[in-house]
Each structure stands twice: as structure tokens, then as C-alpha cells.
Design a protein around this motif. Sequence first.
Motif, PDB file in Angstrom:
ATOM      1  N   LYS A 206       0.844  -1.294   0.211  1.00  0.00           N
ATOM      2  CA  LYS A 206      -0.067  -0.012  -0.008  1.00  0.00           C
ATOM      3  C   LYS A 206       0.915   1.247   0.002  1.00  0.00           C
ATOM      4  CE  LYS A 206      -3.864  -2.174   2.489  1.00  0.00           C
ATOM      5  NZ  LYS A 206      -3.683  -2.890   3.552  1.00  0.00           N
ATOM      6  N   LYS A 207       1.910   1.270  -0.735  1.00  0.00           N
ATOM      7  CA  LYS A 207       2.605   2.609  -0.858  1.00  0.00           C
ATOM      8  C   LYS A 207       2.280   3.248  -2.201  1.00  0.00           C
ATOM      9  CE  LYS A 207       4.951   4.023   1.911  1.00  0.00           C
ATOM     10  NZ  LYS A 207       4.340   4.819   3.014  1.00  0.00           N
ATOM     11  N   ALA A 208       2.371   4.577  -2.442  1.00  0.00           N
ATOM     12  CA  ALA A 208       1.982   5.234  -3.561  1.00  0.00           C
ATOM     13  C   ALA A 208       3.344   5.012  -4.665  1.00  0.00           C
ATOM     14  CB  ALA A 208       1.732   6.644  -3.360  1.00  0.00           C
ATOM     15  N   TYR A 210       6.889   2.632  -5.780  1.00  0.00           N
ATOM     16  CA  TYR A 210       7.799   1.761  -5.593  1.00  0.00           C
ATOM     17  C   TYR A 210       8.902   1.899  -6.501  1.00  0.00           C
ATOM     18  CZ  TYR A 210       4.286  -0.685  -2.798  1.00  0.00           C
ATOM     19  OH  TYR A 210       3.389  -1.084  -1.739  1.00  0.00           O
ATOM     20  N   ASN A 232      -4.105  -7.187  -6.507  1.00  0.00           N
ATOM     21  CA  ASN A 232      -4.917  -6.211  -6.216  1.00  0.00           C
ATOM     22  C   ASN A 232      -4.676  -5.175  -5.338  1.00  0.00           C
ATOM     23  OD1 ASN A 232      -5.041  -7.808  -3.930  1.00  0.00           O
ATOM     24  ND2 ASN A 232      -7.094  -8.234  -3.931  1.00  0.00           N
ATOM     25  N   LEU A 236       0.203  -4.832  -8.218  1.00  0.00           N
ATOM     26  CA  LEU A 236      -0.502  -3.848  -9.388  1.00  0.00           C
ATOM     27  C   LEU A 236       0.400  -2.522  -9.434  1.00  0.00           C
ATOM     28  CD1 LEU A 236      -2.589  -2.982 -11.162  1.00  0.00           C
ATOM     29  CD2 LEU A 236      -3.909  -2.359  -9.503  1.00  0.00           C
ATOM     30  N   THR A 237       0.779  -1.942  -8.418  1.00  0.00           N
ATOM     31  CA  THR A 237       1.613  -0.790  -8.448  1.00  0.00           C
ATOM     32  C   THR A 237       2.703  -0.916  -8.885  1.00  0.00           C
ATOM     33  OG1 THR A 237       0.275  -0.203  -6.401  1.00  0.00           O
ATOM     34  CG2 THR A 237       2.178   1.370  -7.211  1.00  0.00           C
ATOM     35  N   ARG A 240       2.944  -1.623 -12.760  1.00  0.00           N
ATOM     36  CA  ARG A 240       2.557  -0.487 -13.398  1.00  0.00           C
ATOM     37  C   ARG A 240       3.828   0.343 -13.403  1.00  0.00           C
ATOM     38  NH1 ARG A 240      -1.862   3.084 -14.013  1.00  0.00           N
ATOM     39  NH2 ARG A 240      -3.289   2.044 -12.775  1.00  0.00           N
ATOM     40  N   GLN A 241       4.630   0.757 -12.146  1.00  0.00           N
ATOM     41  CA  GLN A 241       5.793   1.402 -12.271  1.00  0.00           C
ATOM     42  C   GLN A 241       7.004   0.913 -12.919  1.00  0.00           C
ATOM     43  OE1 GLN A 241       5.789   2.830  -8.226  1.00  0.00           O
ATOM     44  NE2 GLN A 241       4.030   4.231  -8.617  1.00  0.00           N
ATOM     45  N   ILE A 243       6.949  -1.237 -15.804  1.00  0.00           N
ATOM     46  CA  ILE A 243       6.566  -1.055 -16.912  1.00  0.00           C
ATOM     47  C   ILE A 243       6.706   0.256 -17.628  1.00  0.00           C
ATOM     48  CG2 ILE A 243       4.844  -1.481 -18.862  1.00  0.00           C
ATOM     49  CD1 ILE A 243       3.606  -3.701 -17.148  1.00  0.00           C
ATOM     50  N   LYS A 264      -6.985  -6.025 -16.510  1.00  0.00           N
ATOM     51  CA  LYS A 264      -8.120  -4.963 -16.858  1.00  0.00           C
ATOM     52  C   LYS A 264      -7.654  -3.434 -16.802  1.00  0.00           C
ATOM     53  CE  LYS A 264     -12.552  -4.479 -15.713  1.00  0.00           C
ATOM     54  NZ  LYS A 264     -13.767  -5.112 -15.061  1.00  0.00           N
ATOM     55  N   THR A 265      -7.026  -3.227 -15.412  1.00  0.00           N
ATOM     56  CA  THR A 265      -6.473  -1.850 -15.261  1.00  0.00           C
ATOM     57  C   THR A 265      -5.321  -1.589 -16.134  1.00  0.00           C
ATOM     58  OG1 THR A 265      -7.084  -2.535 -12.957  1.00  0.00           O
ATOM     59  CG2 THR A 265      -5.646  -0.486 -13.405  1.00  0.00           C
ATOM     60  N   LEU A 266      -4.316  -2.667 -16.233  1.00  0.00           N
ATOM     61  CA  LEU A 266      -2.747  -2.215 -17.094  1.00  0.00           C
ATOM     62  C   LEU A 266      -3.038  -2.351 -18.542  1.00  0.00           C
ATOM     63  CD1 LEU A 266      -0.123  -3.364 -14.542  1.00  0.00           C
ATOM     64  CD2 LEU A 266      -1.254  -1.160 -14.866  1.00  0.00           C
TER      65      LEU A 266
ATOM     66  N   PRO B 119      -9.380  -3.048  -6.360  1.00  0.00           N
ATOM     67  CA  PRO B 119      -8.713  -1.756  -6.778  1.00  0.00           C
ATOM     68  C   PRO B 119      -9.485  -1.398  -8.284  1.00  0.00           C
ATOM     69  CG  PRO B 119      -7.062  -3.597  -7.136  1.00  0.00           C
ATOM     70  CD  PRO B 119      -8.248  -4.328  -6.291  1.00  0.00           C
ATOM     71  N   ALA B 121      -9.404   1.958 -11.396  1.00  0.00           N
ATOM     72  CA  ALA B 121      -8.447   3.054 -11.763  1.00  0.00           C
ATOM     73  C   ALA B 121      -9.412   4.255 -12.871  1.00  0.00           C
ATOM     74  CB  ALA B 121      -7.197   2.331 -12.514  1.00  0.00           C
ATOM     75  N   SER B 124      -7.694   2.648 -17.944  1.00  0.00           N
ATOM     76  CA  SER B 124      -6.932   1.266 -18.138  1.00  0.00           C
ATOM     77  C   SER B 124      -5.547   1.927 -19.054  1.00  0.00           C
ATOM     78  CB  SER B 124      -7.620   0.231 -18.650  1.00  0.00           C
ATOM     79  OG  SER B 124      -7.895   0.520 -20.096  1.00  0.00           O
ATOM     80  N   GLY B 125      -4.696   0.765 -19.056  1.00  0.00           N
ATOM     81  CA  GLY B 125      -3.474   0.971 -19.737  1.00  0.00           C
ATOM     82  C   GLY B 125      -2.289   1.815 -18.819  1.00  0.00           C
ATOM     83  N   ILE B 126      -1.333   2.088 -19.327  1.00  0.00           N
ATOM     84  CA  ILE B 126      -0.418   2.818 -18.705  1.00  0.00           C
ATOM     85  C   ILE B 126       0.405   3.849 -19.400  1.00  0.00           C
ATOM     86  CG2 ILE B 126       0.529   0.535 -17.685  1.00  0.00           C
ATOM     87  CD1 ILE B 126       2.802   0.656 -19.536  1.00  0.00           C
ATOM     88  N   ARG B 128       3.527   5.884 -20.396  1.00  0.00           N
ATOM     89  CA  ARG B 128       5.129   5.924 -20.104  1.00  0.00           C
ATOM     90  C   ARG B 128       5.706   7.403 -20.257  1.00  0.00           C
ATOM     91  NH1 ARG B 128       6.629   0.552 -21.772  1.00  0.00           N
ATOM     92  NH2 ARG B 128       5.138  -0.302 -22.576  1.00  0.00           N
ATOM     93  N   LEU B 207      -3.783  10.829  -5.391  1.00  0.00           N
ATOM     94  CA  LEU B 207      -3.316   9.809  -5.057  1.00  0.00           C
ATOM     95  C   LEU B 207      -3.671   8.501  -5.950  1.00  0.00           C
ATOM     96  CD1 LEU B 207      -1.553   8.278  -3.122  1.00  0.00           C
ATOM     97  CD2 LEU B 207      -3.597   8.151  -1.506  1.00  0.00           C
ATOM     98  N   THR B 211      -1.685   6.348  -8.858  1.00  0.00           N
ATOM     99  CA  THR B 211      -1.601   4.768  -8.512  1.00  0.00           C
ATOM    100  C   THR B 211      -2.969   4.264  -8.887  1.00  0.00           C
ATOM    101  OG1 THR B 211      -2.187   5.205  -6.289  1.00  0.00           O
ATOM    102  CG2 THR B 211       0.304   4.834  -6.886  1.00  0.00           C
ATOM    103  N   GLU B 212      -3.563   3.711  -7.887  1.00  0.00           N
ATOM    104  CA  GLU B 212      -5.035   3.075  -8.142  1.00  0.00           C
ATOM    105  C   GLU B 212      -5.693   3.507  -7.058  1.00  0.00           C
ATOM    106  OE1 GLU B 212      -2.138   0.696  -7.386  1.00  0.00           O
ATOM    107  OE2 GLU B 212      -1.660   0.918  -9.538  1.00  0.00           O
ATOM    108  N   LYS B 263      10.061   1.829   4.756  1.00  0.00           N
ATOM    109  CA  LYS B 263       9.349   3.024   4.246  1.00  0.00           C
ATOM    110  C   LYS B 263       8.559   4.018   5.171  1.00  0.00           C
ATOM    111  CE  LYS B 263       9.427   3.649  -0.931  1.00  0.00           C
ATOM    112  NZ  LYS B 263       8.395   3.158  -1.911  1.00  0.00           N
TER     113      LYS B 263
END
Lengths: 401, 288
Positions: A206-208, A210, A232, A236-237, A240-241, A243, A264-266, B119, B121, B124-126, B128, B207, B211-212, B263
Motif C-alpha cells: 500500500k505505498k504510492a 515503488y 490487487n 499492481l502498483t 505499473r511503475q 513497465i 483490466k487495469t493495466l 482496486p 483506476a 486502463s493502460g499505462i 510511459r 493519489l 496509482t490506483e 519506508k
Amino acid sequence: MKKKILASLSALALGGAIASAPAMAQNVKVAYLVAITGPIAGMAPMMVQSMKFAAEQVNAQGGIGNGGKLDPQVYDSGCNPQLATDAATKAVNVNGVIGIVGPSCSGPVIAVANSVSVPAGVLLVTSSGTSPKISTLDDKDLVFRTVPSDDYQGRALARALKARGIDKVAVTYLNNDYGLGLAEAFADEFQKQGGTITASRAHEDKKASYRSDLAELAKGGADTLVVFAYGNSSGLTILRQAIENGFFKNFVGADGMRDEGMVKTLGPDNLKPLLVSAPAGATGAGFEKFGKDFKATGGDPNGTFAATSYDAAFLMALAIEKAGGDKAKLPQALREVATAPGEPILPGEWAKAKKLIAEGKDIDYKGAAGDHEFDAHGDVPGSYILYKVSSSGFAEVERMK
Amino acid sequence: MMEFLNFYVVPGIVTGSIYALGAIGITLIFGILRFGHFAHGDLATSGAYLALGATALLGLTPWAALPVAMLLTALLAYGIHRLFYRHLESRPKILTVIASLGIGMMLRSVVQVVWGVDPLAYGSGIARAQAFGPLMLRPREIATLALTLALVATLLAFLRYSKWGKAMRAMSDNPDLARLCGVDNDGVTRLTWFIVGALAAASGFCLGINTELTTMMGWSAMLSMFAAAVLGGVGRVEGAVVGGLVIGLAEELSVLVVPSPYKSATAFVILLAILLLRPQGIFKGKVL
């Protein structure tokens, strides 16, 4: 005066009847310890239903011993060591159960085994605790599970990657029993196979961001990142980061990363370089029979841990029958009824099993979730499938060895 | 060097400005209404999900949905005040603090009931990164920083030059004296909740877009936001901004020195050190 005498006489007679009844038909209490509340509450209803289904089959086909019944008592373990220990203490010390099916989740299994069931000499069969740490408990052979340890999955994944020509990986894992257990098993096997792990770092959920973690992981020069986390959540985070910033080219995860929501999200196109392993769904005659019978009563045989929960409850009943209700003989009896050789018993074949046990013949339960050939730790081997991401979710690549 | 900037400093600043937006709200409530508002994280979560609802229902783009969400969350914050906190005003402040914990749970549960626990969003997608010279930035990161800057500048100007802003500062200094001088304390309280709600929604939205959206997102971030508010000096808006940036950067840079599961602990170590060594914070806020 007469009335009083009459009353006390009848009370005496009644008390005598109650006291003498068990001698003829001994009911046997077992605890079904399931996380009805807490983080896996969504899976609990099907687990409880399949356990109760096993007990119903037992009682409908002759019950336990000579006319006795199996008396299952459901307790909430909350996927929480504290709650589970309290519930198990009540079950064992107050209500006198001779066996525990459950608890759910790895942490509670370890806590209950250490503080309640093993000291009391009570057999415990969990259907959903997967941490490798459960294998190495000092359990006096009283802790078993019908669900494979993550140790197998970590090792199978390591061999599968090595076989695909991946020699250098970085590993990041969620800082809990699940992530750590997988990461340790994976690292051990991967290095045994001659692979190199350039970096292995735990991360907090659960960090924003990474990105600093990923930058540290990428320093070793590996282009494959192995993520033992949940798709989930932090998984996921991290994906995403990783990629977005081009830290790694290939990604590998375990069952926690097999999350359709994540795809679905990515976007499936972005996740082409992802491979995940997950336990193979049960197959074979045992699962088919359980599936048919369980569906007929309104259950979902494919529910998470439904098949393993059924097996845990059914095996517990078989062991009790074999041991003649003697608590001390239960572990040995469980091994005898579950493992080869012996006459095969499929889910629900209680009457047949009961008859064979009465004749003194050896039986071998072939369960809904597998054959349950327990090893020295009380573990069962698992079979796993490697998946890649397809447009609609996940597609099978290969069965892993 | 560029790696250091791109993967440690930039994420630190982006995370830091999200913390800053949240910390401003916390510090305003601390300064003006004088209690620690533990529902703030979940207010941010509600704002983020309301923006998601606006994209789904009104067909807006996420950034166009943000003002809608800010308005709705402002109303929500005021509504919570009217329904709950106002009745506790004359009681010891600790009651309001504990009540806000309960409000936080209620907000989170409502979000879980409406949107579920998986979660989500905004798209969708990313995305770059684009290169700006050696710097790698994503559009959403630039937008986050710009939004933070704009909101902070507006708020500071409002507090300094407008009549209502001056009233807010007066009430923060001494509520009784402010009332004697003709400041409408109820009006200031209402205005504070509107501003706090809008800012909470902005922080939750930023936020979420970086992220999500998860139902626990605000709660997890709030602890860092509190650290930021105390670090900057309670009641000081510019302090909350600096505090947020320091906490955000410290969390990202800590990975260089300590294992990354620590962290989150970095924020608390800073918080502890500040409370011990300089309880008034960087900008001389109120001593708690």
C-alpha cells in the motif's frame, strides 16, 4: 412428599439414560474453524458449506462407529491468530472436540498449532494454510493440510523459469508470511538450478510509489523481475511503475498475481511480458464425483478452497472411524486412510469406507482436490500451471514440474 | 545521477505534493477547529471515488471530474460536521478526535459498499514517461504538481488578503477574541470544512490517478500526512506543504539506506524527532 420422590426418581432415571446413551451411540465432536469474518470472508461460506456437506454424507451413510453421529461445530477464526486461538481453545478445552478442520489462513494455523492443538494432542487438518512455515512446525505429527505448501509453487516456478532459459532475476516480495515463504522457496531452488538472483528485497504493502525500490532492484542488471505479492494491491502498483519506467523487460508472479482486475487495469497488451503460476484446478474421478454431488446441494465445487475443505472434513471423519474415536490414534489413522496402498475411496463413499474399515481392510482416499499422499511434514504435493496474459484474462502456457 | 533524480527525487516530490494537499487540510482543522481529524484519509478516499463516480455517470474525463468531486466532498465534509462534530463542540476535544476515527470507518465502509473492495483506476493502460531533457515525467505527474501549486497559491492568497481568510486566521489565533471582534465563528467553521473537503478530494484524486483507487488508500496515506502537518508546524499552510515534500522525499530516499519495508516508518521517525526536538515544527506552528 410423594411427588418429590417421584420427581427425583424420574430425574435419576433420566440422568441415567443420558449417561448411558453414549455407550451405545457415541457422538464425536469436531471443530470446523473457518475465517467467517476478516479478509477472506468472501471464500468462507463455500468452505463451511463443503465441510458440512462432508459431515452430512457421513451421518446419512451410517455415521461414526456403532450408531454414533459426527457432530461438527463451526467456529470463526477470522483469519486472525488471536481470534483463531480463542476459538480453538473454546473448542478443545470447553467443548471437547477431538479434531480441528481448519483454521483458515497461515498465521492462525501456526498460532493454533503452537498454543492449543498440539499441546492438547488434537489433530489439525487445514484446508487453506499455505505457508511453508507450517511444514516445519514442531507438531508431533498432529498438523496436516489438504492444500499444497507454497514451497512447491516457489520451487516449480524456479524450475520453470530456468527451463525457459531465464538465468538472472531480481525478486521483490510482500513483507508477510505469503511473500516471504514463496521468495525463500523460489530463491533456494533457483540457485540450486544454477540461476542467479541479482537482488531480493521485501516491500511494504500500500505505498504510492515503488520506483525507488524498483531502481534498487534493477541495479543488478537482471531483466526479469519476480513479484511475490497480490495483483490487487502492491503487485499492481509495482508492475505499473516497472513497465512505465522500463525497469525490467519480463515479469513473473505466483498465484497472488493471477488477478483479472489487474489485467483490466493495466491493459492486456502491456502485460504480454508477464508469466504467472497458479495451482492447477482439481481434476480426475474424485473431483468429478464431488463436483456432481456438491452441485446437487447448491454448492460451487470450483469455489476457492471448497474441494480442499471438503477433503479435510471427510479425511477427519475417516480417521476418526479408523481410530475408533481414540484421539491418540488419530494421526496414524489419518495417514493410513489417506495414503496408498489400499482400496480406493472416492468423495462421498462413506458407507463403502466404513464397511472396509470394519473388516479391517486398508483404504486409500482419493479426494476432490487430490490423492492426499501426505509426506513426513503432513503436506501434500501440488500441481501448478504457468499462465500468460491473454486478451480475456489468463491463458495456460504449460503444466509446471 | 539522472537515475537518482528520475526514480527517487521525482516520485518523492509527486508523493510529497499529494501528502501536502492532505496535510493542509489536517493542519487547517488542527489550527482552526483544534482537533486531530482522523477521518481525513477516508475523506480523501471518498473524494477519489466520487471523481470516479463522476467519470462513470457524467462521462467526464478524470481531470474534468475533479472539480465535481471537490465540490461534492466539500459538501460531504460540511455535512459530517453538521451531523456529528457540531454536537461535540462544547465537550472535550478528545471526543471529537475519537468520533472522527469512527467517521473514517463509516466513510470507508460506504465506499466499500458502493464500489467494492477490488482496486479500480480512472483509466486502463499505462502512461510511459516523456523525456524533458534528461528528466522523465508523465503528464499526470506534471498535472499533479501544477494542481498542488495552484491550490496552495490560491489558498495562501485567500488567507492573506480576503476578509474571510483573515477571519480564519483570527479564529485560529484566538476563537474567543475573534468572536468579540465580530468574526462569525460558525461561518468560519463552515468555510473551513468546505476548503478542507475540497483539498481532501484533490489529494485523494491525485493519489488515485498516480496509482490506483483502493478503499484503504486514504487511511494508509493519512499517517504520513499527519507527520507532514506536524513537521511543518501545526496550523501553518506553507509548513504543511514543506512538511509533505520532506516526508515524501524522505520515504523514497530511505530505500537507499534502510530496507524498504521500513519506508512507512521513516515518516514516523521524522515525526518523533520533530516532537522531541522542535515541537512547534519548521514554521513555528502551535505546540500541541
